[in-house]
Design an enzyme around this catalytic site. Structure first.
Site: not given
Ligand code: G6P
Length: 607
Positions: A2, A27, A74, A98-99, A479, A483, A486, A502, A602
């Site tokens: 958060c 956040r 969040w 936050n936490g 990746e 993506k 997400e 497999h 994020k």
């Molecule tokens: C979240 C974000 C991702 C990111 C990951 C790791 O899940 O949505 O895009 O790769 O955290 O975050 P960091 O800040 O440690 O790279």
């Protein structure tokens, strides 16, 4: 996870807090709220959903006061409703958190037995009720806050205001970041310096376990045992103006287009173009003597680490262990003392990566972190930070940070290879030349946008998508799949091309598109055979290759995107850009909330 903010001073607090919440919305964006002190009483406005909903509430019912706290949530405990939105509190105190308070059930039971009535499903309300309990016994805000903090287990960053104390904020941090901002006759609390960037660049960081009393005149810091401590005020380099969409429809699109620039900026820090040598900052350990490396990260940063492993093992001859941080931190692998603990994180705040960093340090590793936010907690706890010069990344789904991380890992590989004698000076120069060529090659990727849009039209119709790659293209496939999940909410799975037989081959039919990353090079033929096997079973092939591989794929694949041909070394950097672009284009077709996809945040500062 958060975002929290606090203001104490002489100006109208609500607009300042709201503006800072905008910069913290990355956040979390399940709900938001603000509380201020008006004539000594606590007033509060909250709304479920995005900040715009809170803006509408504030427009209907404005909030006065010069001291206040705000929060973007969040959700961890309790649904993202208005009732569960922060700030939480009683008429005596209001708290943003936050936490996660891990012992909240025990505390809640005790407080309920003492007659406290809880009105939310959150763990955070426990903090407010516990402070209230102590205030009701006659303790001062300072004493009540300290008594409360001593009982909390878990992770928290907190900001609190108190009825009858118009000029006071109390903040605390344990396992989640909190900074103090110094203004002119006004002071701030924030989850990060970015939130406070337009207000002040003079920032003090709380150490873990610290708490702080903030008034318009300054801040008094205390450690976990209640002793007065001094925390340095630093001037941050963040520029608020860089946090805009610059005419792009979404931050994700803007940040995708920044790939070439951030690759260039990041390399510039680590390479001397005149000698074509990698120049790392002074290290407090010897690269030649490293017995092995342990890499850890979360999300996209972990995939960057996987590519780093191919490089470090293949080119520098350094044995590498790699695991996602959430697994590593509880797996307790035996690490060779004197090894390299290599952490990768955009934010530098991800809870699991931070815990893994501490675990690695405890097991005798030299801590080298690849970070985008160089004022972050991980930065302060590392022996060496190699910065990714990606600038603020606002879109929740990471894009440009990834290629910046690869740029750093590529330079690190070269430096370690040279130190260990697996690379000669001439080889270093050739590899550096390949890296320096990347920004312009990356620019050429955008010429392929029309073909990527064609692919997106196929993918947008699918329920499931299979991503395939081999060697360092396998993490690129991962990746791409991440993506897509997400930002478009389409299920996608990445597989090592050679493993397809497999299991996933049984999924293949005309409804499951196969996205393959297949640059020319040593592994081209092998992966091509796997694609032929998929085609023979009716699979629809959408392939990212390069100009050299293109001809071999015509007739086999339904859509071929021919990227600039680069070396096998730098191919994953180039291949990553279009797989991220594909996810963006699919999200546009699906009409999702591209920059703030549902349920995500994020910066994941909870376990
Ligand atoms: C979240 C974000 C991702 C990111 C990951 C790791 O899940 O949505 O895009 O790769 O955290 O975050 P960091 O800040 O440690 O790279």
């Amino acid at each position: 996870m958060c975002g929290i903010v606090g203001v104490v001073g002489g100006r109208d607090a609500t607009p300042i807090i709201f503006d800072a919440l905008r910069r913290l919305e990355y956040r979390g964006y399940d709900s938001a709220g603000i509380a201020t002190l008006v004539d000594g009483r606590i007033e509060r406005r909250r709304a479920a959903g995005k900040l715009d909903n809170l803006a509408a509430v504030l427009a209907r019912a404005p909030l006065a006061g010069v001291t206040g706290i705000g929060h973007t949530r969040w959700a961890t405990h309790g649904a993202p409703t208005e009732n569960n939105a922060h700030p939480h509190g009683t008429p005596r105190v209001s708290v943003v958190h936050n936490g996660i308070i891990e012992n909240f059930e025990t505390l809640r039971r005790e407080l309920e037995q003492a007659g406290h009535v809880f009105v939310t499903e959150t763990d955070s309300e426990t903090v407010a009720q516990l402070v209230d309990f102590h205030l009701a016994r006659g303790l001062s805000p300072r004493e009540a806050a300290f008594a409360t903090l001593r009982r909390l287990e878990g992770a928290y960053a907190l900001a609190m205001i108190f009825a009858g104390h118009d000029n006071l904020l109390i903040g605390a941090r344990h396992g989640a970041p909190l900074v103090v901002g110094y203004g002119e006759n006004e002071m701030f609390l924030g989850s990060d310096s970015l939130a406070l960037a337009p207000l002040t660049r003079r920032i003090a960081y709380l150490d873990d376990g610290d708490w702080v009393m903030v008034t318009p005149d300054g801040a008094e810091f205390f450690d976990a045992s209640g002793e007065r401590v001094e925390r340095a005020v630093r001037t941050t380099a963040l520029i608020a103006g860089s946090v805009g969409k610059d005419g792009y429809r979404h931050f994700m699109d803007k940040e995708l287009h920044e790939h070439p620039v951030v690759i260039g900026q990041t390399l510039q820090r680590l390479i001397d173009p005149a000698t074509r040598r990698v120049m790392l900052p002074d290290l407090p350990f010897d690269l030649a003597g490293l017995p092995r490396a342990a890499i850890t990260a979360c999300g996209s940063a972990f995939y960057a680490g996987l590519i780093g492993r191919y490089w470090l093992e293949g080119m520098a001859g350094l044995p590498v262990d790699i695991d996602v941080a959430s697994e590593l931190r509880y797996r307790d692998p035996p690490l060779t003392p004197g090894g390299l603990g290599l952490l990768i994180s955009q934010s530098g705040e991800t809870a699991d990566t931070l815990a893994a960093l501490r675990g690695m340090r405890a097991r005798g590793q030299h801590i080298l972190s690849v970070l985008n936010v160089e004022q972050s907690t991980m930065a302060r706890e590392s022996d060496v930070v190699l910065g990714t010069v990606a600038g603020p990344e606002i879109s929740v789904a990471s894009t440009k940070a990834f290629t910046a991380q690869l740029s750093v890992l590529a330079c690190l590989t070269i430096a370690i290879g040279r130190a260990r004698g697996t690379l000669t000076a001439a080889q270093e120069q050739d590899l550096v030349a390949e890296l320096l060529d990347l920004p312009s090659r990356a620019n050429e990727v955008f010429d392929q946008a029309p073909a990527i849009r064609e692919m997106a039209a196929v993918v947008a119709e699918a329920r499931d998508v299979l991503y395939l790659g081999r060697g360092s293209s396998f993490p690129v496939a991962m990746e791409g799949a991440l993506k897509l999940k997400e930002v478009s909410y389409i299920h996608a799975e990445a597989y090592a091309a050679g493993e397809m037989k497999h299991g996933p081959i049984s999924l293949i039919d005309s409804t499951v598109p196969i996205v393959a990353t297949l640059p020319s090079g040593r592994l081209f033929e092998k992966t091509l055979s796997n694609l032929q096997e998929a085609r023979a079973r009716g699979g629809r092939l959408l392939v990212f290759t390069d100009t050299e591989g293109e001809a071999r794929l015509r007739g086999l694949a339904e859509i071929v995107v021919a990227l600039p041909t680069v070396s096998e070394f730098t191919a994953p950097v180039i291949q990553t850009i279009p797989v991220q672009m594909l996810a963006y284009e699919v999200a546009l077709l699906k009409g999702t909330d591209v920059d703030q996809p549902r349920n995500l945040a994020k910066s994941v500062t909870v376990e």
